[in-house]
Design a protein around this motif. Structure first.
Motif, PDB file in Angstrom:
ATOM      1  N   TYR A  39       6.684  26.531 -26.850  1.00 22.65           N
ATOM      2  CA  TYR A  39       7.588  26.854 -27.953  1.00 22.65           C
ATOM      3  C   TYR A  39       6.801  27.033 -29.242  1.00 22.65           C
ATOM      4  O   TYR A  39       5.683  26.532 -29.383  1.00 22.65           O
ATOM      5  CB  TYR A  39       8.588  25.718 -28.168  1.00 22.65           C
ATOM      6  CG  TYR A  39       9.643  25.615 -27.111  1.00 22.65           C
ATOM      7  CD1 TYR A  39      10.930  26.090 -27.330  1.00 22.65           C
ATOM      8  CD2 TYR A  39       9.371  25.022 -25.882  1.00 22.65           C
ATOM      9  CE1 TYR A  39      11.916  25.986 -26.357  1.00 22.65           C
ATOM     10  CE2 TYR A  39      10.346  24.920 -24.902  1.00 22.65           C
ATOM     11  CZ  TYR A  39      11.616  25.398 -25.156  1.00 22.65           C
ATOM     12  OH  TYR A  39      12.585  25.302 -24.189  1.00 22.65           O
ATOM     13  N   ASN A  40       7.441  27.698 -30.211  1.00 22.32           N
ATOM     14  CA  ASN A  40       6.888  27.765 -31.557  1.00 22.32           C
ATOM     15  C   ASN A  40       7.695  26.827 -32.462  1.00 22.32           C
ATOM     16  O   ASN A  40       8.627  26.165 -32.002  1.00 22.32           O
ATOM     17  CB  ASN A  40       6.861  29.206 -32.095  1.00 22.32           C
ATOM     18  CG  ASN A  40       8.244  29.828 -32.238  1.00 22.32           C
ATOM     19  OD1 ASN A  40       9.271  29.155 -32.249  1.00 22.32           O
ATOM     20  ND2 ASN A  40       8.276  31.139 -32.353  1.00 22.32           N
ATOM     21  N   THR A  41       7.361  26.789 -33.729  1.00 20.98           N
ATOM     22  CA  THR A  41       8.035  25.864 -34.650  1.00 20.98           C
ATOM     23  C   THR A  41       9.469  26.274 -34.960  1.00 20.98           C
ATOM     24  O   THR A  41      10.217  25.501 -35.542  1.00 20.98           O
ATOM     25  CB  THR A  41       7.265  25.733 -35.978  1.00 20.98           C
ATOM     26  OG1 THR A  41       7.127  27.025 -36.559  1.00 20.98           O
ATOM     27  CG2 THR A  41       5.900  25.098 -35.753  1.00 20.98           C
ATOM     28  N   ILE A  59      16.138  23.289 -31.669  1.00 19.60           N
ATOM     29  CA  ILE A  59      16.311  24.293 -30.626  1.00 19.60           C
ATOM     30  C   ILE A  59      17.681  24.932 -30.839  1.00 19.60           C
ATOM     31  O   ILE A  59      18.707  24.334 -30.526  1.00 19.60           O
ATOM     32  CB  ILE A  59      16.205  23.673 -29.213  1.00 19.60           C
ATOM     33  CG1 ILE A  59      14.895  22.906 -29.062  1.00 19.60           C
ATOM     34  CG2 ILE A  59      16.337  24.761 -28.148  1.00 19.60           C
ATOM     35  CD1 ILE A  59      13.662  23.752 -29.241  1.00 19.60           C
ATOM     36  N   ARG A  60      17.668  26.117 -31.413  1.00 14.91           N
ATOM     37  CA  ARG A  60      18.905  26.804 -31.764  1.00 14.91           C
ATOM     38  C   ARG A  60      19.796  27.017 -30.539  1.00 14.91           C
ATOM     39  O   ARG A  60      21.003  26.811 -30.593  1.00 14.91           O
ATOM     40  CB  ARG A  60      18.593  28.135 -32.424  1.00 14.91           C
ATOM     41  CG  ARG A  60      19.821  28.821 -32.994  1.00 14.91           C
ATOM     42  CD  ARG A  60      19.468  30.080 -33.726  1.00 14.91           C
ATOM     43  NE  ARG A  60      18.560  29.751 -34.825  1.00 14.91           N
ATOM     44  CZ  ARG A  60      17.886  30.649 -35.504  1.00 14.91           C
ATOM     45  NH1 ARG A  60      17.996  31.921 -35.213  1.00 14.91           N
ATOM     46  NH2 ARG A  60      17.103  30.280 -36.480  1.00 14.91           N
ATOM     47  N   ALA A  61      19.213  27.420 -29.413  1.00 22.29           N
ATOM     48  CA  ALA A  61      20.002  27.694 -28.203  1.00 22.29           C
ATOM     49  C   ALA A  61      20.718  26.442 -27.688  1.00 22.29           C
ATOM     50  O   ALA A  61      21.823  26.526 -27.165  1.00 22.29           O
ATOM     51  CB  ALA A  61      19.112  28.268 -27.113  1.00 22.29           C
ATOM     52  N   PHE A 119       3.623  24.326 -28.591  1.00 23.21           N
ATOM     53  CA  PHE A 119       4.414  23.104 -28.511  1.00 23.21           C
ATOM     54  C   PHE A 119       5.114  23.019 -27.161  1.00 23.21           C
ATOM     55  O   PHE A 119       5.602  24.027 -26.651  1.00 23.21           O
ATOM     56  CB  PHE A 119       5.466  23.062 -29.632  1.00 23.21           C
ATOM     57  CG  PHE A 119       4.862  22.945 -31.002  1.00 23.21           C
ATOM     58  CD1 PHE A 119       4.594  21.699 -31.543  1.00 23.21           C
ATOM     59  CD2 PHE A 119       4.557  24.071 -31.733  1.00 23.21           C
ATOM     60  CE1 PHE A 119       4.024  21.591 -32.801  1.00 23.21           C
ATOM     61  CE2 PHE A 119       3.991  23.972 -32.986  1.00 23.21           C
ATOM     62  CZ  PHE A 119       3.719  22.726 -33.527  1.00 23.21           C
ATOM     63  N   VAL A 120       5.157  21.813 -26.589  1.00 23.90           N
ATOM     64  CA  VAL A 120       5.874  21.569 -25.334  1.00 23.90           C
ATOM     65  C   VAL A 120       6.802  20.375 -25.534  1.00 23.90           C
ATOM     66  O   VAL A 120       6.489  19.445 -26.295  1.00 23.90           O
ATOM     67  CB  VAL A 120       4.915  21.287 -24.147  1.00 23.90           C
ATOM     68  CG1 VAL A 120       4.104  22.516 -23.796  1.00 23.90           C
ATOM     69  CG2 VAL A 120       4.016  20.099 -24.433  1.00 23.90           C
TER      70      VAL A 120
END
Length: 95
Positions: A12-14, A40-42, A64-65
């Motif tokens: 992931y990104n920020t 996490i918008r989703a 990022f994980v």
């Protein structure tokens, strides 16, 4: 600090966006340099993430994980640099 993945893990990104088809696999081990919450918008929630030192993504942006996909192996324990409340939609920059 080093972690071992207990499941496959997307990168992931920020902004909470993940890199499609690029991930760590179950059993992979990697070094991490940071711990922070990302919105996490989703999923409409904040999650805790490790910042990995050696990302398989070509872009340094996706490093990022989710912390829930890995377990601690050894090294200095990390503390989050922010809180879940810091990254709620009311507190983050609008796109």
């Amino acid at each position: 600090m080093y972690i071992k993945f207990v499941s496959d893990a997307d990168l992931y990104n920020t902004k909470g966006e993940f890199a499609d088809r690029i991930k760590f696999r179950l059993g992979d081990i990697t070094s991490v340099t940071g711990l922070r919450y990302i919105w996490i918008r989703a999923d409409k929630k904040a999650e805790l993430f490790y910042e990995v030192l050696n990302s398989p993504a070509r872009s340094e942006e996706y490093n990022f994980v989710k912390a829930s996909t890995a377990k601690y192996l050894f090294g200095k324990h990390l503390k989050p640099t922010n809180t879940a409340a810091d990254v709620t939609p009311d507190n983050i920059e609008k796109d």
